[in-house]
Each structure stands twice: as C-alpha cells, then as structure tokens.
Design a protein around this motif. Structure first.
Motif, PDB file in Angstrom:
ATOM      1  N   THR A 102     -78.823 -18.150 -23.484  1.00 12.89           N
ATOM      2  CA  THR A 102     -78.911 -18.532 -21.665  1.00 12.89           C
ATOM      3  C   THR A 102     -79.706 -18.229 -20.515  1.00 12.89           C
ATOM      4  OG1 THR A 102     -76.614 -18.191 -21.614  1.00 12.89           O
ATOM      5  CG2 THR A 102     -77.125 -19.936 -22.637  1.00 12.89           C
ATOM      6  N   CYS A 103     -79.328 -17.538 -20.690  1.00 14.48           N
ATOM      7  CA  CYS A 103     -80.028 -16.115 -19.223  1.00 14.48           C
ATOM      8  C   CYS A 103     -81.177 -15.757 -19.464  1.00 14.48           C
ATOM      9  CB  CYS A 103     -79.172 -14.548 -19.180  1.00 14.48           C
ATOM     10  SG  CYS A 103     -77.055 -14.397 -18.821  1.00 14.48           S
ATOM     11  N   ALA A 104     -81.885 -15.388 -18.156  1.00 11.37           N
ATOM     12  CA  ALA A 104     -82.870 -15.142 -17.600  1.00 11.37           C
ATOM     13  C   ALA A 104     -83.805 -13.976 -18.371  1.00 11.37           C
ATOM     14  CB  ALA A 104     -83.473 -14.782 -16.205  1.00 11.37           C
ATOM     15  N   ARG A 105     -85.221 -14.304 -18.941  1.00 10.78           N
ATOM     16  CA  ARG A 105     -85.387 -12.863 -19.636  1.00 10.78           C
ATOM     17  C   ARG A 105     -85.130 -11.595 -19.216  1.00 10.78           C
ATOM     18  NH1 ARG A 105     -88.458 -15.642 -23.854  1.00 10.78           N
ATOM     19  NH2 ARG A 105     -89.317 -17.684 -22.885  1.00 10.78           N
ATOM     20  N   ARG A 106     -85.441 -11.808 -17.902  1.00 11.36           N
ATOM     21  CA  ARG A 106     -85.980 -10.140 -17.346  1.00 11.36           C
ATOM     22  C   ARG A 106     -83.727  -9.392 -17.712  1.00 11.36           C
ATOM     23  NH1 ARG A 106     -88.405  -8.947 -11.499  1.00 11.36           N
ATOM     24  NH2 ARG A 106     -89.454  -9.262 -12.843  1.00 11.36           N
ATOM     25  N   ALA A 107     -82.617 -10.389 -17.337  1.00  9.79           N
ATOM     26  CA  ALA A 107     -81.385 -10.110 -17.877  1.00  9.79           C
ATOM     27  C   ALA A 107     -80.590  -9.684 -18.930  1.00  9.79           C
ATOM     28  CB  ALA A 107     -80.247 -11.101 -16.504  1.00  9.79           C
ATOM     29  N   SER A 108     -81.506 -10.634 -19.851  1.00  7.31           N
ATOM     30  CA  SER A 108     -81.390 -10.921 -21.197  1.00  7.31           C
ATOM     31  C   SER A 108     -81.821  -9.396 -22.220  1.00  7.31           C
ATOM     32  CB  SER A 108     -81.739 -11.723 -21.663  1.00  7.31           C
ATOM     33  OG  SER A 108     -81.882 -12.985 -21.607  1.00  7.31           O
ATOM     34  N   ILE A 109     -83.174  -8.997 -21.683  1.00  6.21           N
ATOM     35  CA  ILE A 109     -83.078  -7.469 -21.609  1.00  6.21           C
ATOM     36  C   ILE A 109     -82.326  -6.854 -21.289  1.00  6.21           C
ATOM     37  CG2 ILE A 109     -85.684  -6.015 -21.494  1.00  6.21           C
ATOM     38  CD1 ILE A 109     -87.720  -8.276 -21.153  1.00  6.21           C
ATOM     39  N   ALA A 110     -82.112  -6.494 -20.055  1.00  8.52           N
ATOM     40  CA  ALA A 110     -81.603  -5.356 -19.163  1.00  8.52           C
ATOM     41  C   ALA A 110     -79.703  -5.612 -19.957  1.00  8.52           C
ATOM     42  CB  ALA A 110     -81.067  -5.829 -18.135  1.00  8.52           C
ATOM     43  N   ALA A 111     -79.475  -6.935 -20.282  1.00  9.42           N
ATOM     44  CA  ALA A 111     -78.186  -6.343 -20.986  1.00  9.42           C
ATOM     45  C   ALA A 111     -78.810  -6.096 -22.361  1.00  9.42           C
ATOM     46  CB  ALA A 111     -77.537  -7.849 -21.371  1.00  9.42           C
ATOM     47  N   VAL A 112     -79.428  -6.070 -23.560  1.00  9.12           N
ATOM     48  CA  VAL A 112     -79.778  -5.916 -24.790  1.00  9.12           C
ATOM     49  C   VAL A 112     -79.954  -4.538 -25.008  1.00  9.12           C
ATOM     50  CG1 VAL A 112     -80.931  -5.731 -26.492  1.00  9.12           C
ATOM     51  CG2 VAL A 112     -81.053  -7.925 -25.145  1.00  9.12           C
ATOM     52  N   LEU A 151     -82.953 -16.095 -29.767  1.00 13.77           N
ATOM     53  CA  LEU A 151     -84.124 -16.716 -29.216  1.00 13.77           C
ATOM     54  C   LEU A 151     -84.388 -18.273 -29.226  1.00 13.77           C
ATOM     55  CD1 LEU A 151     -85.679 -13.271 -29.591  1.00 13.77           C
ATOM     56  CD2 LEU A 151     -85.705 -14.267 -27.122  1.00 13.77           C
ATOM     57  N   LEU A 152     -83.682 -18.122 -30.869  1.00 14.80           N
ATOM     58  CA  LEU A 152     -83.944 -19.487 -31.139  1.00 14.80           C
ATOM     59  C   LEU A 152     -83.401 -21.181 -30.363  1.00 14.80           C
ATOM     60  CD1 LEU A 152     -83.567 -18.628 -35.275  1.00 14.80           C
ATOM     61  CD2 LEU A 152     -85.683 -18.873 -34.057  1.00 14.80           C
TER      62      LEU A 152
END
Length: 390
Positions: A102-112, A151-152
């Motif tokens: 659900t979140c933006a890609r940049r925020a998702s990468i930081a979270a991971v 991602l799916l």
C-alpha cells in the motif's frame, strides 16, 4: 477525533499493553508461547495498519523485539526459553507485507531495510551455535514471502486501476462518437435542405414570389424540426446529471425509425429530389437500436444524394427479411465527384452505425452510373426475443 481514529489509537495502546504483559508476566514461558502471543497481539494493530501502516510496522517491530529481548532466567534455561521465540517476527512480516502493498515504493524500501536490519541484529545477538543459521534462513524466507505477497497485491491493484481507467476512456470515446454521429446525421440532412431551399428562394424571389415563399416555409419547418431534435439530444445529455425537470422529460419525443421514412422522403422532395420508397417482406416491429440505425443510414444517404448526386430522383428499398433487415438507397446521379469534400464523415458514420448492431454496409458507385448505399442489419431470433420479453 473521529471514532475510527480513536479505535486505531486504542488498538495501538492495547498492543503495547499486551506485549508488556507477555514479557513481564511470563518471562520464563517457552519461546513458542511468546511467539504465538506476539502473533495474536498484532491483530490489535488492524486499525493502525489501515490508517498509518508505517507506524503500525514500528509498533510491531518494537513489540516483537521486546518479546525476544525481554526473556529472563538462568543461563542454562535461556536456550530453552529462546527456542522458537524469533517466530514472533512473523507478526512484523505480516505488517511489512501490507506496507509493501500500500505505501510508496521509497517508503516500502526503507521499511524493508529497517525491518531486515533490526531482525538480524537481534537474531545475531541472541541465537546460539547452529541455531543462528537456521533462524536467519527462516527470517529471510518469511520476510521474502511477505514482501512478495505485498508486491503481487500492489501489481494486481495497479493493474485493476489501469483497466478501470482504460474502460472509462473507451466509454468516453464511444459516447463522443455516438453523440458526433447523432448530431451529424440529425443536422446534416436538414442543413442540406435549408441550403438548397435558400438558394432556390434567392434566385426566384423577384420573378416567382410564390415559389420563394414556399421555399421559405420549407426552411422554417425544417429549422424548427432540427431545433426540436437538437433540444431532445441536449435534454438526453443533461439527464445524466439528474438536472432535467419532469416537464422537459415529458416533452421528449421517441427516437425516429423506419416509420418516419415517409416524412423524410417528403422533406427530401422539398429539396428537389423525388424519393421512391419501396418496402418488401413482412413488416413487423424491430429492436429500437436497429430501427434507429436503419433510419439514420437512409437519412444520411438521402443527404448525400441531395448534396452531391446532382439528380432529381432516387430509390429507397426496405426489405424485412427473416434474419436481417436490408436498406438500400440508389440514385442515378453523377456518383462521387471531385466536389465531394474529403473530410466528410457521412459514409464513416453509416459504417459505424451498421457495425454497432453487428451489421454490414457497402457504399460505392454503380457500374451503370449513380451511387448505391446498402446495409444489412441482422435481426434477433423471434423465439429468442420472445423469451427475453418474458
């Protein structure tokens, strides 16, 4: 503060309270008990996950780390106490999957990245011997699975949104084409008659006042009819917004059909082209869309005869077949000449109308001279139509 927001904050506070009770109330419990408790407690973050997924991830990461680090007891019992406790990070992975989805890609990468770093620092600090490799592999697989599921889900949602956007764009384009066809078919015929009658009137106004007066009456009648048709079209468009009054709706006349071809032939005769209408087959009601399409094809074909054929006669044939409705407009004029504007939409519009009802239209000069427009519009099976009517 809205009720939903208050419930989300209450869920976050309850989660922290449950983690505190889990760590402080049962520090010597087996690791699997702590892991199961952390997984169950993360359900309290459902409201926070929906409104603030990154905050929910931070809370889950803090709670699961507290469950792992907060174990107590003698050293010889600690290995048994920690056994399976790293599974509490599955709660973090569940929230992480939602963040990726659900979140933006940049925020998702930081979270991971943050989740990966915290988990492996804790696992590296508290795992012992061979358990370090096993716990690390399990943590990587669990995190990869949650990220892949997120991602799916994101791709499926973006694909669905793209399909909806494409459907809306296609619907808008189709509606624009439909309106363009209606306006063209409705106005072109009337304007052609008005132009011819105006030319006749201007030439004979001095020498034959009676004929000029008749031309003016034809112009007036045709103009009023065209204005009425335009008003019906505009009212139909406004109905989509629900802003049309009941009186305006009640004044709408039904759409024209093959029953109005006689009136159309009379208007064309006023423009100087006599129309011979011939009907064959068993006359019967046809579906409204096919009836309108056939009428508009005849109307546009007659408009082209008036404007381009240079003849005073044409023939309209309407055949009610068992499986299809056939209409044909034939003239003995000059056919297609260089005077026909290359940017006209008449034949294109007729082909589109026929295609919309799964029909076929052919238009072209005849070998013996003149021009021919013929359309075949398939009719539904009478037995099938009767079943649908029930």
């Amino acid at each position: 503060m809205t009720r939903t927001k208050a419930m989300a904050w209450a869920g976050g506070a309850s989660y922290l309270l449950m983690v505190g009770l889990l760590v402080g109330g049962a520090p010597r419990a087996p690791g699997m008990v702590h892991a199961a408790g952390a997984l169950l407690a993360v359900t309290l973050l459902a409201g926070v996950v929906r409104r603030m997924p990154l905050l929910a991830l931070a809370l889950a990461l803090f709670g699961s780390t507290a469950v792992v680090v907060g174990a107590q007891g003698p050293v010889d019992e600690r290995l048994a106490a920690y056994q399976g406790r790293f599974l509490s990070y599955l709660a973090v992975d569940l929230v992480l999957g939602f963040v990726v989805a659900t979140c933006a890609r940049r925020a998702s990468i930081a979270a991971v990245a943050v989740s990966f770093t915290v988990q492996f620092l804790v696992i590296g600090g508290f795992a012992h011997g061979d358990d370090l490799t096993g716990d690390g592999v399990i943590a990587v697989l669990a995190m990869a699975a949650s990220c892949m599921a997120g991602l799916l889900s994101r791709e499926r949602r973006e694909h669905a949104a793209a399909l909806r956007t494409q459907e809306v764009a296609e619907a808008v384009t189709a509606e624009r084409l439909r309106i363009a066809r209606e306006l063209h078919d409705m106005v072109a015929h009337s304007i052609g008659i008005i132009a011819i009658q105006a030319g006749v009137g201007s030439r004979v106004i001095q020498t034959q006042p009676a004929q000029a007066q008749e031309a003016l009456r034809t112009i007036e009648a045709t103009s009023r009819q065209t204005l009425s048709s335009l008003r019906r079209t505009l009212v139909a468009l406004r109905q989509a917004d629900g802003g049309e009054t009941a009186s305006a709706q009640s004044s709408l006349a039904p759409a024209p059909g093959l029953a109005d071809v006689g009136r159309l032939a009379a208007a064309t005769a006023d423009a100087g082209v006599r129309v011979d209408v011939r009907r064959s087959g068993r006359r019967r009601p046809v579906p409204a869309d096919i009836d309108l399409a056939a009428y508009r094809i005849v109307q546009e074909a007659l408009t082209n005869v008036v404007r381009h054929a240079g003849t005073g006669y044409c023939r309209v044939s309407i055949d009610y077949g068992d499986e299809d409705l056939s209409v044909e407009v034939v003239d003995d004029g000059c056919g297609v000449t260089g005077n026909v504007p290359p940017h006209g939409f008449g034949i294109v519009g007729m082909r589109e109308r026929a295609a919309l009802v799964n029909g076929h239209l052919s238009a072209g000069p005849r070998p013996e001279g003149g021009f021919r427009v013929a359309a075949r519009l398939p009719l539904p099976d009478p037995s099938h139509a009767a079943v649908e009517a029930r």
